[in-house]
Every structure is written in C-alpha cells, then in structure tokens.
Design an enzyme around this catalytic site. Structure first.
Site, PDB file in Angstrom:
ATOM      1  CE1 TYR A   1      41.904  -7.029  25.229  1.00  0.00           C
ATOM      2  CE2 TYR A   1      43.805  -8.644  25.661  1.00  0.00           C
ATOM      3  CZ  TYR A   1      43.064  -7.411  25.012  1.00  0.00           C
ATOM      4  OH  TYR A   1      43.945  -6.881  23.906  1.00  0.00           O
TER       5      TYR A   1
ATOM      6  NE  ARG B   1      51.995 -11.156  26.628  1.00  0.00           N
ATOM      7  CZ  ARG B   1      51.261 -10.139  27.153  1.00  0.00           C
ATOM      8  NH1 ARG B   1      51.546  -9.166  26.925  1.00  0.00           N
ATOM      9  NH2 ARG B   1      50.050 -10.330  27.831  1.00  0.00           N
TER      10      ARG B   1
ATOM     11  CG  ASN C   1      51.346   3.948  33.065  1.00  0.00           C
ATOM     12  OD1 ASN C   1      50.185   4.598  32.583  1.00  0.00           O
ATOM     13  ND2 ASN C   1      51.209   3.064  34.098  1.00  0.00           N
TER      14      ASN C   1
ATOM     15  N   PRO D   1      51.540 -11.861  33.069  1.00  0.00           N
ATOM     16  CG  PRO D   1      50.626 -11.961  30.913  1.00  0.00           C
ATOM     17  CD  PRO D   1      50.580 -11.186  32.337  1.00  0.00           C
TER      18      PRO D   1
ATOM     19  CD  GLN E   1      57.181  -7.430  35.578  1.00  0.00           C
ATOM     20  OE1 GLN E   1      58.011  -7.515  36.386  1.00  0.00           O
ATOM     21  NE2 GLN E   1      56.371  -6.450  35.944  1.00  0.00           N
TER      22      GLN E   1
ATOM     23  CD  GLU F   1      40.197 -18.566  28.879  1.00  0.00           C
ATOM     24  OE1 GLU F   1      39.992 -18.804  27.608  1.00  0.00           O
ATOM     25  OE2 GLU F   1      40.408 -19.524  30.072  1.00  0.00           O
TER      26      GLU F   1
HETATM   27  N1  LIG Z   1      47.976  -2.231  21.486  1.00  0.00           N
HETATM   28  C1  LIG Z   1      48.049  -3.352  21.887  1.00  0.00           C
HETATM   29  O1  LIG Z   1      49.268  -3.469  22.350  1.00  0.00           O
HETATM   30  C2  LIG Z   1      47.407  -4.341  21.624  1.00  0.00           C
HETATM   31  C3  LIG Z   1      47.855  -5.788  21.775  1.00  0.00           C
HETATM   32  C4  LIG Z   1      47.192  -7.136  21.549  1.00  0.00           C
HETATM   33  C5  LIG Z   1      46.000  -6.773  21.080  1.00  0.00           C
HETATM   34  N2  LIG Z   1      45.498  -5.615  20.677  1.00  0.00           N
HETATM   35  C6  LIG Z   1      44.124  -5.423  20.198  1.00  0.00           C
HETATM   36  O2  LIG Z   1      44.067  -4.428  19.027  1.00  0.00           O
HETATM   37  C7  LIG Z   1      42.829  -3.914  19.187  1.00  0.00           C
HETATM   38  C8  LIG Z   1      42.968  -2.216  19.259  1.00  0.00           C
HETATM   39  O3  LIG Z   1      43.881  -1.963  20.422  1.00  0.00           O
HETATM   40  P1  LIG Z   1      44.184  -0.655  20.963  1.00  0.00           P
HETATM   41  O4  LIG Z   1      45.342  -0.590  21.599  1.00  0.00           O
HETATM   42  O5  LIG Z   1      44.160   0.283  19.849  1.00  0.00           O
HETATM   43  O6  LIG Z   1      43.050   0.012  21.917  1.00  0.00           O
HETATM   44  P2  LIG Z   1      42.160   1.101  22.036  1.00  0.00           P
HETATM   45  O7  LIG Z   1      41.508   0.848  23.618  1.00  0.00           O
HETATM   46  O8  LIG Z   1      42.865   2.331  21.869  1.00  0.00           O
HETATM   47  O9  LIG Z   1      41.132   0.890  21.210  1.00  0.00           O
HETATM   48  C9  LIG Z   1      39.935   0.068  21.013  1.00  0.00           C
HETATM   49  C10 LIG Z   1      38.830   0.773  20.447  1.00  0.00           C
HETATM   50  O10 LIG Z   1      37.553   0.051  20.693  1.00  0.00           O
HETATM   51  C11 LIG Z   1      36.558   0.821  20.919  1.00  0.00           C
HETATM   52  N3  LIG Z   1      35.610  -0.024  21.519  1.00  0.00           N
HETATM   53  C12 LIG Z   1      35.776  -0.868  22.834  1.00  0.00           C
HETATM   54  N4  LIG Z   1      34.526  -1.395  23.002  1.00  0.00           N
HETATM   55  C13 LIG Z   1      33.788  -1.169  21.859  1.00  0.00           C
HETATM   56  C14 LIG Z   1      32.287  -1.900  21.428  1.00  0.00           C
HETATM   57  N5  LIG Z   1      31.806  -2.592  22.479  1.00  0.00           N
HETATM   58  N6  LIG Z   1      31.832  -1.236  20.594  1.00  0.00           N
HETATM   59  C15 LIG Z   1      32.425  -0.330  19.640  1.00  0.00           C
HETATM   60  N7  LIG Z   1      33.701  -0.109  19.898  1.00  0.00           N
HETATM   61  C16 LIG Z   1      34.280  -0.386  20.904  1.00  0.00           C
HETATM   62  C17 LIG Z   1      37.042   2.009  21.792  1.00  0.00           C
HETATM   63  O11 LIG Z   1      36.314   2.877  22.156  1.00  0.00           O
HETATM   64  C18 LIG Z   1      38.607   1.962  21.112  1.00  0.00           C
HETATM   65  O12 LIG Z   1      38.316   3.063  20.292  1.00  0.00           O
HETATM   66  C19 LIG Z   1      41.971  -4.477  20.400  1.00  0.00           C
HETATM   67  O13 LIG Z   1      41.255  -5.503  19.842  1.00  0.00           O
HETATM   68  C20 LIG Z   1      43.011  -5.060  21.212  1.00  0.00           C
HETATM   69  O14 LIG Z   1      42.533  -6.051  21.877  1.00  0.00           O
HETATM   70  C21 LIG Z   1      46.020  -4.507  21.011  1.00  0.00           C
HETATM   71  O1  LIG Z   2      50.136  -7.285  23.733  1.00  0.00           O
HETATM   72  C1  LIG Z   2      49.344  -7.834  24.414  1.00  0.00           C
HETATM   73  O2  LIG Z   2      48.831  -9.022  23.890  1.00  0.00           O
HETATM   74  C2  LIG Z   2      48.617  -7.551  25.505  1.00  0.00           C
HETATM   75  O3  LIG Z   2      49.235  -6.426  26.209  1.00  0.00           O
HETATM   76  C3  LIG Z   2      48.773  -5.880  27.207  1.00  0.00           C
HETATM   77  O4  LIG Z   2      49.053  -6.245  28.383  1.00  0.00           O
HETATM   78  P1  LIG Z   2      50.044  -6.363  29.173  1.00  0.00           P
HETATM   79  O5  LIG Z   2      51.351  -6.667  28.460  1.00  0.00           O
HETATM   80  O6  LIG Z   2      50.187  -6.668  30.633  1.00  0.00           O
HETATM   81  O7  LIG Z   2      50.261  -4.626  29.241  1.00  0.00           O
HETATM   82  P2  LIG Z   2      50.844  -3.549  30.223  1.00  0.00           P
HETATM   83  O8  LIG Z   2      49.694  -2.834  31.021  1.00  0.00           O
HETATM   84  O9  LIG Z   2      51.287  -2.375  29.283  1.00  0.00           O
HETATM   85  O10 LIG Z   2      51.828  -4.096  31.351  1.00  0.00           O
HETATM   86  C4  LIG Z   2      53.235  -4.572  30.759  1.00  0.00           C
HETATM   87  C5  LIG Z   2      54.053  -4.792  31.885  1.00  0.00           C
HETATM   88  O11 LIG Z   2      54.302  -3.579  32.411  1.00  0.00           O
HETATM   89  C6  LIG Z   2      54.124  -3.562  33.975  1.00  0.00           C
HETATM   90  N1  LIG Z   2      53.848  -2.351  34.241  1.00  0.00           N
HETATM   91  C7  LIG Z   2      52.519  -1.952  33.758  1.00  0.00           C
HETATM   92  C8  LIG Z   2      52.316  -0.367  34.063  1.00  0.00           C
HETATM   93  C9  LIG Z   2      53.164   0.224  35.050  1.00  0.00           C
HETATM   94  O12 LIG Z   2      53.000   1.496  35.271  1.00  0.00           O
HETATM   95  N2  LIG Z   2      54.391  -0.328  35.412  1.00  0.00           N
HETATM   96  C10 LIG Z   2      54.682  -1.578  35.099  1.00  0.00           C
HETATM   97  O13 LIG Z   2      55.622  -2.295  35.565  1.00  0.00           O
HETATM   98  C11 LIG Z   2      53.112  -4.809  33.998  1.00  0.00           C
HETATM   99  O14 LIG Z   2      53.239  -5.221  35.467  1.00  0.00           O
HETATM  100  C12 LIG Z   2      53.635  -5.745  33.102  1.00  0.00           C
HETATM  101  O15 LIG Z   2      54.120  -6.644  33.608  1.00  0.00           O
HETATM  102  C13 LIG Z   2      47.253  -5.444  27.145  1.00  0.00           C
HETATM  103  O16 LIG Z   2      46.441  -6.573  27.739  1.00  0.00           O
HETATM  104  C14 LIG Z   2      46.671  -5.510  25.723  1.00  0.00           C
HETATM  105  O17 LIG Z   2      47.111  -4.190  25.225  1.00  0.00           O
HETATM  106  C15 LIG Z   2      47.394  -6.497  24.838  1.00  0.00           C
HETATM  107  O18 LIG Z   2      46.436  -7.397  24.438  1.00  0.00           O
END
Ligand SMILES: NC(=O)c1ccc[n+]([C@@H]2O[C@H](COP(=O)([O-])OP(=O)(O)OC[C@H]3O[C@@H](n4cnc5c(N)ncnc54)[C@H](O)[C@@H]3O)[C@@H](O)[C@H]2O)c1
Ligand SMILES: O=C(O)[C@H]1O[C@H](OP(=O)(O)OP(=O)(O)OC[C@H]2O[C@@H](n3ccc(=O)[nH]c3=O)[C@H](O)[C@@H]2O)[C@H](O)[C@@H](O)[C@@H]1O
Length: 343
Positions: free
Chosen positions: A173, A303, A218, A300, A237, A175
C-alpha cells in the site's frame, strides 16, 4: 501552468482536449470519471459532484471493498453511469477529469491480497494516466499519509520524504502509493498531463464498511454492539481524523485549483488511540469496556498533517471536529445495524 511550488514543472504543454470541448456552439457537460466511486470517500465525492448540473459522472469500481448500495440514489439518473471494471485493465472512456481513488484503503483489506494491491496502485494508476494522456483529461490521485511511513518528523509536511519499510506487510500500500505518485509526476513532466496529488490523512464518516477494520469504524461498531473497544498496543500511537465532507471539499478544491500538489488534506486534531476510545465511550456508550490487544507490524507511531499548503493554496481547512463527526457516523451505523439508542 500548474505548480507545486518547486522545480517539478512540466516540460510539455498539456494534451489538447477533444474537438467537442472546443466546439463553438455546443456546451458539453463536464464528464468526470471517479475510480473507486462505490467506496467510502468515492461515493461521497460522487454525491457532491452530482449536485452540479453541469457534471456527468462515470463511476468504475470492482466492488472489492465498495458497494453499489453506496450509489443507489443515482441509479437511473441521466447524468450518472456505473461500470463494473477493474482498473488493472485498460479502460476506454471519453472524460475531462479523472478522480483516481480505486484502491483498498483499510489495512486488513489491502493486506488480504498484497500483490493485487500493488497491481492496483501501479498498473491501475498507469492505466488511468494512459487514459488521461489519450483524452487530455486532468487526473487527481488520492495518495495517502502512509507515504510518510513511520514518520520521524512531526507534524508531517509535504517536503518530508518519509520513513517507509520497503519490504514490510504494509509496503504493497504505502510503497504502491509512492510509485503511483512517481508515475503521476513522470507523466506530468514527460507528457504534460495535468496532475493533482492529494495526500489524505485518516478519514471517517457514514458509509464506512461496518467491518472495515479501521479504527473509527471498529470503535463505533463495538460501542453500539456493547463489545469491548479494542485498542491495539501501545495505545499511545496517534492519528488525526478528518470528517468525510471536509475531505470531499478539499479534493474538489485541489482538482479545480492550479496546484499539482502533493498537498496534505486532513484534520490536524491529533489523538492517541486510547483517547479516541475514551471519546467514543463517552459519546456512544459510557458502560462499554476498553481493552488492549496485540498490534500489527510497522504501525506508524504518530501522524498529524501540516496543512499550511492546503490553507494557503486551496483556501481549505477542516470544519468538523471529531466530537461532532462521531455522532453523525453513529447515526449511520445504528441505522445499518438496526440498533437504536438506549433509552
Ligand atoms: N479513508 C482514508 O482514511 C484514506 C486515507 C488515505 C488515502 N485514502 C485513499 O482514498 C481512496 C478511497 O479510500 P476509501 O477510504 O474510500 O476506501 P474504500 O475501500 O471504501 O474505497 C476504495 C474503492 O476502490 C475500489 N477498488 C479497489 N480496487 C479496485 C480495482 N482494482 N479496480 C476498481 N476498483 C477498485 C473498491 O471496491 C472501493 O469501492 C483510496 O485510494 C485510498 O488509498 C483513503
Ligand atoms: O490515513 C492514511 O493515510 C491511511 O490510514 C489508514 O492506516 P491506519 O492509520 O493504520 O488506519 P487504522 O487501521 O484505522 O489504524 C489506526 C490506528 O488505530 C489502531 N487500531 C486499529 C483498529 C482497532 O480496532 N484498534 C486500534 O487501536 C491501529 O493500531 C493504528 O495505530 C489506512 O491505511 C488508510 O485508510 C489510509 O491510507
């Protein structure tokens, strides 16, 4: 010419839009492609784009983590189209803008099939850039704060190159997104493609999958179901949580503005996971237990976005604080789980 404030300027002018776009007596709608539009952020973005009568929206999604349900309000609308498609395959459509979101975002989903995740990030982004090049479209990539890895500077600004494990279980993811950013800039410099890169920080809100695995969803689902909130160790964290409507506003401003980015879009309000659990407990279920559980590798430790660039270049900053966003998400989760508030 769009800029990112340093010397990454394109060597070439952007490709010409189609003749229809330049036709004198025909005012076409703006055709906008949203990849991943059936997902959490994507479907909220589609809602906002559809509010503008001058937009036609095409969604492509493979439904891995998204759902048609998120878009059902638009089925049959003359300005809306939904295509089941995997972005790792080429796509032939005629569009003016591409919001490229397709990629699983929750760690449990992106780690489920890491090879597919990296293919989605690399081949999927290449395909969308190839499309942008052919039709002269502007393309926005939703990158992530995970490009900063386990950051050694705090808060993170866009000039930081990150501290990323290239061979870890999260690398597909983080990288993958780093390569996607590289591809965006190479197409910009080499082919003049108009690019925009958003580095999104943890975003939450209605329509997240109830069993998404990310921390806010969650904790809210656990609190509603009277299950213990699972704080992963050490619990100190930190993350900074942005409400989805603020995120969508930032993405549209970035697309419509003159800056390539990368630009951090996130809410600088920073919380430890223990603080988040306490907040959810207080707001949703004061009787719920908070427990600690094992963490996963390479989590991480801190953040928080520096959003100076978003403020000055996009005129954007978040408006919804966590204590206001959690109840909005609670309403959505309760209605989907069919569990009403205790009297
Ligand atoms: N939500 C966050 O906190 C967060 C943080 C950082 C970056 N992003 C980025 O924002 C975007 C959307 O995130 P989200 O939270 O809505 O996630 P999400 O998982 O709800 O949405 C991702 C969508 O992409 C579709 N998808 C996945 N692989 C695909 C493929 N190969 N072809 C076509 N469709 C595909 C999934 O079915 C889904 O509808 C992603 O690129 C994610 O990396 C989200
Ligand atoms: O914002 C981002 O850039 C990225 O954040 C997320 O990564 P992460 O922050 O690890 O997301 P979570 O799985 O929600 O975890 C956040 C923190 O909550 C903690 N956590 C997670 C789940 C849980 O049940 N309890 C809990 O304490 C994890 O250890 C972590 O420290 C996801 O990778 C992506 O949605 C996104 O690209």
């Amino acid at each position: 010419m769009a800029s990112n404030g340093d010397n990454n300027a394109s060597a070439k002018p952007p490709p010409e839009p189609s003749p229809l776009r330049k036709a004198k007596f025909f005012q076409a709608n703006m055709r906008i492609l949203v990849t991943g539009g059936a997902g959490f952020i994507g479907s909220h973005l589609v809602d906002r784009l559809m509010q503008n009568e001058k937009n036609e929206v095409i969604v492509v999604d493979n439904y891995f983590t998204g759902s048609k349900d998120n878009l059902k309000q638009w089925f049959g609308h003359p300005r809306f189209e939904l295509i089941r498609h995997d972005v790792t395959e080429t796509l032939l459509v005629e569009v003016d803008q591409i919001y490229h979101l397709a990629c699983p975002a929750s760690p449990i989903f992106y780690k489920y099939n890491p090879v597919k995740t990296i293919k989605t990030n690399v081949i999927g982004t290449l395909n969308m850039l190839g499309l942008a090049k052919r039709v002269g479209a502007r393309i926005l990539l939703t990158s992530t704060s995970e490009v900063y890895g386990d950051p050694l500077i705090h808060p993170q600004d866009e000039s930081y190159w990150g501290n990323v494990n290239p061979i870890g279980v999260r690398s597909c993811y983080d990288e993958g997104k780093r390569v996607a950013e590289t591809l965006m800039f190479d197409y910009h410099r080499q082919h003049g493609i108009e690019i925009r890169i958003a580095r999104i920080f943890n975003t939450y809100g209605p329509r997240m999958n109830i069993d998404d695995g990310r921390v806010v969803s969650n904790f809210i689902a656990q609190a509603i179901r009277d299950e213990p909130l699972t704080v992963q160790l050490p619990g100190t964290q930190t993350r900074s949580f942005c409400y989805v409507s603020d995120m969508v506003d930032g993405l549209i401003r970035l697309m419509e503005g003159d800056n390539t980015g990368p630009i951090n879009i996130g809410n600088p309000g920073e919380f430890t996971m223990l603080e988040l659990a306490e907040n959810v407990k207080e707001l949703i279920n004061p009787d719920v237990q908070i427990i600690t559980v094992e963490n996963t590798p390479d989590d991480p430790r801190q953040r928080k976005p520096d959003i100076t660039k978003a403020k000055s270049l996009l005129g954007w900053e978040p408006t919804i604080k966590l204590s206001d966003g959690i109840p909005l998400m609670e309403d959505d989760f309760r209605s989907r789980l069919g569990i009403s508030r205790k009297k």
